[in-house]
Design a protein around this motif. Structure first.
Motif, PDB file in Angstrom:
ATOM      1  N   ALA A  60       0.833  -1.200   0.000  1.00 10.73           N
ATOM      2  CA  ALA A  60       0.000   0.000   0.000  1.00 10.73           C
ATOM      3  C   ALA A  60       0.867   1.250   0.000  1.00 10.73           C
ATOM      4  CB  ALA A  60      -0.918   0.002   1.218  1.00 10.73           C
ATOM      5  N   GLY A  61       0.409   2.272  -0.707  1.00  8.25           N
ATOM      6  CA  GLY A  61       1.149   3.531  -0.728  1.00  8.25           C
ATOM      7  C   GLY A  61       0.557   4.477  -1.749  1.00  8.25           C
ATOM      8  N   ASP A  62       1.085   5.692  -1.779  1.00 10.39           N
ATOM      9  CA  ASP A  62       0.698   6.642  -2.825  1.00 10.39           C
ATOM     10  C   ASP A  62       1.926   7.448  -3.228  1.00 10.39           C
ATOM     11  OD1 ASP A  62       0.702   9.426  -1.536  1.00 10.39           O
ATOM     12  OD2 ASP A  62      -0.565   8.317  -0.140  1.00 10.39           O
ATOM     13  N   LEU A  63       1.837   8.097  -4.355  1.00 12.61           N
ATOM     14  CA  LEU A  63       2.994   8.792  -4.918  1.00 12.61           C
ATOM     15  C   LEU A  63       3.472   9.944  -4.047  1.00 12.61           C
ATOM     16  CD1 LEU A  63       2.241   8.995  -8.756  1.00 12.61           C
ATOM     17  CD2 LEU A  63       3.127   7.102  -7.408  1.00 12.61           C
ATOM     18  N   GLY A 102       4.586  13.903  -7.258  1.00 13.86           N
ATOM     19  CA  GLY A 102       4.531  12.452  -7.159  1.00 13.86           C
ATOM     20  C   GLY A 102       5.415  11.757  -8.167  1.00 13.86           C
ATOM     21  N   VAL A 103       5.463  12.276  -9.395  1.00 15.02           N
ATOM     22  CA  VAL A 103       6.319  11.685 -10.420  1.00 15.02           C
ATOM     23  C   VAL A 103       7.792  11.883 -10.063  1.00 15.02           C
ATOM     24  CG1 VAL A 103       7.015  11.836 -12.842  1.00 15.02           C
ATOM     25  CG2 VAL A 103       4.585  11.843 -12.229  1.00 15.02           C
ATOM     26  N   ARG A 104       8.120  13.058  -9.514  1.00 14.41           N
ATOM     27  CA  ARG A 104       9.499  13.270  -9.062  1.00 14.41           C
ATOM     28  C   ARG A 104       9.851  12.300  -7.937  1.00 14.41           C
ATOM     29  NH1 ARG A 104      14.411  14.621 -10.852  1.00 14.41           N
ATOM     30  NH2 ARG A 104      15.126  12.943  -9.485  1.00 14.41           N
ATOM     31  N   ASN A 105       8.898  12.019  -7.047  1.00 17.22           N
ATOM     32  CA  ASN A 105       9.124  11.033  -5.994  1.00 17.22           C
ATOM     33  C   ASN A 105       9.430   9.662  -6.595  1.00 17.22           C
ATOM     34  OD1 ASN A 105       8.661  12.888  -3.941  1.00 17.22           O
ATOM     35  ND2 ASN A 105       6.519  12.325  -3.685  1.00 17.22           N
ATOM     36  N   CYS A 106       8.693   9.296  -7.628  1.00 19.77           N
ATOM     37  CA  CYS A 106       8.932   8.005  -8.282  1.00 19.77           C
ATOM     38  C   CYS A 106      10.350   7.937  -8.866  1.00 19.77           C
ATOM     39  CB  CYS A 106       7.908   7.775  -9.388  1.00 19.77           C
ATOM     40  SG  CYS A 106       6.263   7.357  -8.810  1.00 19.77           S
ATOM     41  N   LEU A 107      10.751   9.014  -9.515  1.00 20.24           N
ATOM     42  CA  LEU A 107      12.113   9.053 -10.065  1.00 20.24           C
ATOM     43  C   LEU A 107      13.156   8.885  -8.961  1.00 20.24           C
ATOM     44  CD1 LEU A 107      11.524  11.983 -12.541  1.00 20.24           C
ATOM     45  CD2 LEU A 107      12.375   9.732 -13.236  1.00 20.24           C
ATOM     46  N   ASP A 108      12.946   9.584  -7.851  1.00 17.56           N
ATOM     47  CA  ASP A 108      13.903   9.496  -6.733  1.00 17.56           C
ATOM     48  C   ASP A 108      13.967   8.082  -6.174  1.00 17.56           C
ATOM     49  OD1 ASP A 108      14.453  12.184  -6.993  1.00 17.56           O
ATOM     50  OD2 ASP A 108      13.070  12.805  -5.397  1.00 17.56           O
ATOM     51  N   VAL A 109      12.792   7.436  -6.031  1.00 16.69           N
ATOM     52  CA  VAL A 109      12.755   6.062  -5.520  1.00 16.69           C
ATOM     53  C   VAL A 109      13.452   5.118  -6.494  1.00 16.69           C
ATOM     54  CG1 VAL A 109      11.229   4.115  -5.011  1.00 16.69           C
ATOM     55  CG2 VAL A 109      10.687   6.380  -4.121  1.00 16.69           C
ATOM     56  N   ALA A 110      13.195   5.280  -7.786  1.00 19.61           N
ATOM     57  CA  ALA A 110      13.809   4.420  -8.788  1.00 19.61           C
ATOM     58  C   ALA A 110      15.330   4.556  -8.779  1.00 19.61           C
ATOM     59  CB  ALA A 110      13.256   4.760 -10.167  1.00 19.61           C
ATOM     60  N   ILE A 111      15.819   5.789  -8.717  1.00 21.02           N
ATOM     61  CA  ILE A 111      17.265   6.035  -8.733  1.00 21.02           C
ATOM     62  C   ILE A 111      17.924   5.481  -7.472  1.00 21.02           C
ATOM     63  CG2 ILE A 111      19.018   7.855  -8.685  1.00 21.02           C
ATOM     64  CD1 ILE A 111      16.959   9.543 -10.376  1.00 21.02           C
ATOM     65  N   ALA A 112      17.323   5.775  -6.330  1.00 20.30           N
ATOM     66  CA  ALA A 112      17.887   5.294  -5.059  1.00 20.30           C
ATOM     67  C   ALA A 112      17.866   3.778  -4.971  1.00 20.30           C
ATOM     68  CB  ALA A 112      17.110   5.893  -3.887  1.00 20.30           C
ATOM     69  N   GLY A 113      16.865   3.151  -5.618  1.00 22.80           N
ATOM     70  CA  GLY A 113      16.740   1.703  -5.555  1.00 22.80           C
ATOM     71  C   GLY A 113      17.593   0.958  -6.561  1.00 22.80           C
ATOM     72  N   ALA A 115      17.407   1.267 -10.021  1.00 24.05           N
ATOM     73  CA  ALA A 115      16.799   1.021 -11.328  1.00 24.05           C
ATOM     74  C   ALA A 115      17.640   1.657 -12.429  1.00 24.05           C
ATOM     75  CB  ALA A 115      15.376   1.584 -11.370  1.00 24.05           C
ATOM     76  N   THR A 116      17.662   1.021 -13.586  1.00 23.23           N
ATOM     77  CA  THR A 116      18.423   1.546 -14.714  1.00 23.23           C
ATOM     78  C   THR A 116      17.517   2.094 -15.816  1.00 23.23           C
ATOM     79  OG1 THR A 116      18.513  -0.661 -15.720  1.00 23.23           O
ATOM     80  CG2 THR A 116      20.353  -0.019 -14.292  1.00 23.23           C
ATOM     81  N   ARG A 117      16.214   1.886 -15.664  1.00 23.12           N
ATOM     82  CA  ARG A 117      15.269   2.336 -16.700  1.00 23.12           C
ATOM     83  C   ARG A 117      13.976   2.785 -16.038  1.00 23.12           C
ATOM     84  NH1 ARG A 117      15.598   0.427 -22.200  1.00 23.12           N
ATOM     85  NH2 ARG A 117      14.302   1.782 -23.471  1.00 23.12           N
ATOM     86  N   PHE A 118      13.439   3.918 -16.480  1.00 23.84           N
ATOM     87  CA  PHE A 118      12.207   4.477 -15.933  1.00 23.84           C
ATOM     88  C   PHE A 118      11.243   4.744 -17.082  1.00 23.84           C
ATOM     89  CE2 PHE A 118       9.330   7.768 -14.486  1.00 23.84           C
ATOM     90  CZ  PHE A 118       9.132   7.508 -13.136  1.00 23.84           C
ATOM     91  N   VAL A 119      10.031   4.226 -16.963  1.00 23.43           N
ATOM     92  CA  VAL A 119       9.000   4.445 -17.992  1.00 23.43           C
ATOM     93  C   VAL A 119       7.827   5.159 -17.349  1.00 23.43           C
ATOM     94  CG1 VAL A 119       7.420   3.373 -19.631  1.00 23.43           C
ATOM     95  CG2 VAL A 119       9.705   2.403 -19.283  1.00 23.43           C
ATOM     96  N   GLN A 120       7.449   6.282 -17.921  1.00 24.09           N
ATOM     97  CA  GLN A 120       6.315   7.076 -17.443  1.00 24.09           C
ATOM     98  C   GLN A 120       5.121   6.875 -18.364  1.00 24.09           C
ATOM     99  OE1 GLN A 120       5.553   8.812 -14.866  1.00 24.09           O
ATOM    100  NE2 GLN A 120       3.829  10.051 -15.533  1.00 24.09           N
ATOM    101  N   LEU A 121       4.002   6.445 -17.796  1.00 25.08           N
ATOM    102  CA  LEU A 121       2.781   6.321 -18.565  1.00 25.08           C
ATOM    103  C   LEU A 121       2.073   7.670 -18.560  1.00 25.08           C
ATOM    104  CD1 LEU A 121       1.496   3.812 -19.983  1.00 25.08           C
ATOM    105  CD2 LEU A 121      -0.202   3.866 -18.161  1.00 25.08           C
TER     106      LEU A 121
END
Length: 340
Positions: A60-63, A102-113, A115-121
């Protein structure tokens, strides 16, 4: 051998299968279908949604509050953000919170975790509702006080492209057309309810354009965009071969509801005025309702969109014709008790 669930490009381009994938909005219509597709390929798939689904590794969570789910994304090499405000009635503040911060949060989580590829719908809504026929990815995004959902989608793209340009993470943006198929609330369940009640109203005789894309075709386009190197830093329109009129598409719902003829219609100016009044009344009463002027604008789009870039660079080819997609959709509505 190429697994059955992995799309092929026109020249044999085959996206590599990621070891691990993280999907936001993993229990939504698109997110859930994407999760199942990657799981069928043997990927470690994790996700986040407003409600947890432990059986499918979704927390469970939100952006807007990534602290509660960012650890779940650690180690995933591919991060796909499908979570968004699926509404044409939200406030500017809420759109800003989710579609920008929220999208910036997703980018930060992906980078910190890692991830090598990010896709935005994103959505073709980013083009607004007045654009040339066969609009491509170089057309202007919408700005202004109308069509908030589209303005917010365009803003989300700016955040992602800035991160890519700065070298923070490799990013790709996918703008789907109007995604339908089994499980679709926006383009199957809700219009059917409105048709049953006689409240399905299309502006200007339903002449506005609808850009249908069947869910399986969208998944093919997403997987190609998420895996092929030529997709890096790019925006892609993913839709069907051709657009149809809103009258042609939604007359199906009208007939499924047992009605003859076509959905009712009003001139666009009248439809905008009436829905604007209803929206203000609902806001005053504290009641959420999707009857807004922006819905009328969405049903008045001036043209179809071009998928030539996705064809050329990704080898994307839609496979499910509208007639077949609607047949499958009607069967799902019947199976789920929405049609008698």
């Amino acid at each position: 051998m190429n697994p059955a669930n992995l799309p092929n490009g026109a020249e044999g381009q085959v996206p590599p299968i990621p070891r691990s994938v993280f999907i936001t909005g993993a229990s939504g219509f698109i997110g859930q279908a994407l999760r199942k597709r990657y799981q069928a390929l043997g990927c470690d798939v994790r996700g986040m949604d407003l409600n947890a689904d432990p059986a499918h590794n979704v927390v469970a969570g939100d952006l807007c509050n990534p602290q509660g789910w960012r650890d779940h994304a650690k180690g995933c090499e591919l991060f796909i953000n499908t979570a968004a405000i699926v509404s044409l009635a939200a406030s500017w503040q809420r759109y800003r919170q989710v579609s920008v911060r929220g999208v910036r949060n997703c980018l930060d989580v992906a980078i910190a975790g890692g991830a090598t590829r990010f896709v935005q719908l994103s959505s073709i809504a980013a083009l607004g509702w007045q654009y040339p026929d066969q609009a491509d990815e170089q057309c202007d995004v919408v700005i202004g006080n109308e069509y908030r959902y589209g303005v917010a989608k365009g803003a989300s793209e700016h955040v992602v492209l800035a991160a890519h340009s700065a070298g923070e993470i490799d990013c790709t943006i996918v703008r789907p057309g109007d995604v339908y198929g089994p499980g679709s609330r926006a383009w199957l369940s809700e219009p059917l309810k409105m048709a049953k009640s006689g409240m399905l109203i299309l502006p200007d005789g339903g002449r506005g354009m609808f850009t249908p894309v069947y869910i399986d075709d969208l998944l093919d386009g997403l997987m190609l965009a998420a895996g092929l190197p030529q997709a890096l830093g790019q925006i892609f329109h993913i839709s069907a071969h051709e657009a149809v009129s809103c009258q042609q598409f939604f007359s199906n719902h009208w007939h499924w509801a047992g009605r003859s003829g076509s959905p009712r219609s009003l001139p666009l100016k009248a439809a905008v005025a009436i829905t604007g009044l209803l929206w203000r009344i609902n806001q005053w009463l504290g009641r959420h309702d999707e009857v807004t002027p922006d819905v009328m604008y969405m049903f008045s789009r001036s043209g179809g969109i071009s998928i030539d870039k996705a064809r050329r660079l990704l080898g994307y080819q839609p496979k499910v014709a509208l007639e077949e997609g609607l047949r499958r959709s009607k069967a799902w509505l019947s199976e789920t008790g929405q049609l008698s």
